[in-house]
Design a protein around this motif. Structure first.
Motif, PDB file in Angstrom:
ATOM      1  N   ALA A 126       0.834  -1.209   0.000  1.00 40.31           N
ATOM      2  CA  ALA A 126       0.000   0.000   0.000  1.00 40.31           C
ATOM      3  C   ALA A 126       0.867   1.256   0.000  1.00 40.31           C
ATOM      4  O   ALA A 126       0.553   2.223  -0.703  1.00 40.31           O
ATOM      5  CB  ALA A 126      -0.939  -0.004   1.200  1.00 40.31           C
ATOM      6  N   ARG A 185       3.620   1.677  -1.359  1.00 36.89           N
ATOM      7  CA  ARG A 185       4.221   1.847  -2.685  1.00 36.89           C
ATOM      8  C   ARG A 185       3.193   1.818  -3.814  1.00 36.89           C
ATOM      9  O   ARG A 185       3.532   1.874  -4.978  1.00 36.89           O
ATOM     10  CB  ARG A 185       5.278   0.777  -2.893  1.00 36.89           C
ATOM     11  N   LYS A 186       1.933   1.689  -3.434  1.00 35.70           N
ATOM     12  CA  LYS A 186       0.819   1.669  -4.388  1.00 35.70           C
ATOM     13  C   LYS A 186       1.043   0.643  -5.496  1.00 35.70           C
ATOM     14  O   LYS A 186       0.912   0.924  -6.680  1.00 35.70           O
ATOM     15  CB  LYS A 186       0.594   3.057  -4.978  1.00 35.70           C
ATOM     16  N   SER A 190      -0.042  -3.283  -6.816  1.00 41.10           N
ATOM     17  CA  SER A 190      -1.090  -4.299  -6.682  1.00 41.10           C
ATOM     18  C   SER A 190      -0.479  -5.685  -6.515  1.00 41.10           C
ATOM     19  O   SER A 190       0.696  -5.916  -6.807  1.00 41.10           O
ATOM     20  CB  SER A 190      -1.984  -4.295  -7.925  1.00 41.10           C
TER      21      SER A 190
END
Length: 69
Positions: A13, A15-16, A18
């Motif tokens: 999260a 580092r965004k 998926s």
């Protein structure tokens, strides 16, 4: 008795990134990475931990935590 907490979701999260993107980068299936992320894994290979840390730019201690309960 203590337990190991997996903070992979927190690091992802930050580092965004998926689950799908990380799984491609480290060469694991999404299912296996999900098992690790949810803390249901019974073991993790150092090579897997190394690949995750490389891709997330973090240390193993950022992902794995010991809590004495």
């Amino acid at each position: 008795m203590g337990r190991i907490i997996v903070n992979l979701d927190v690091e992802m999260a930050k580092r965004k990134i998926s689950l799908g993107e990380l799984s491609e980068r480290v060469g694991l299936t999404q299912a296996n990475l999900s098992i690790l992320k949810t803390g249901k894994a019974k073991a993790v290979r150092f090579s897997t931990l190394e690949a995750i840390c490389r891709e997330l730019g973090c240390q193993p201690g950022d992902i794995l935590e010991y809590r004495d309960e």
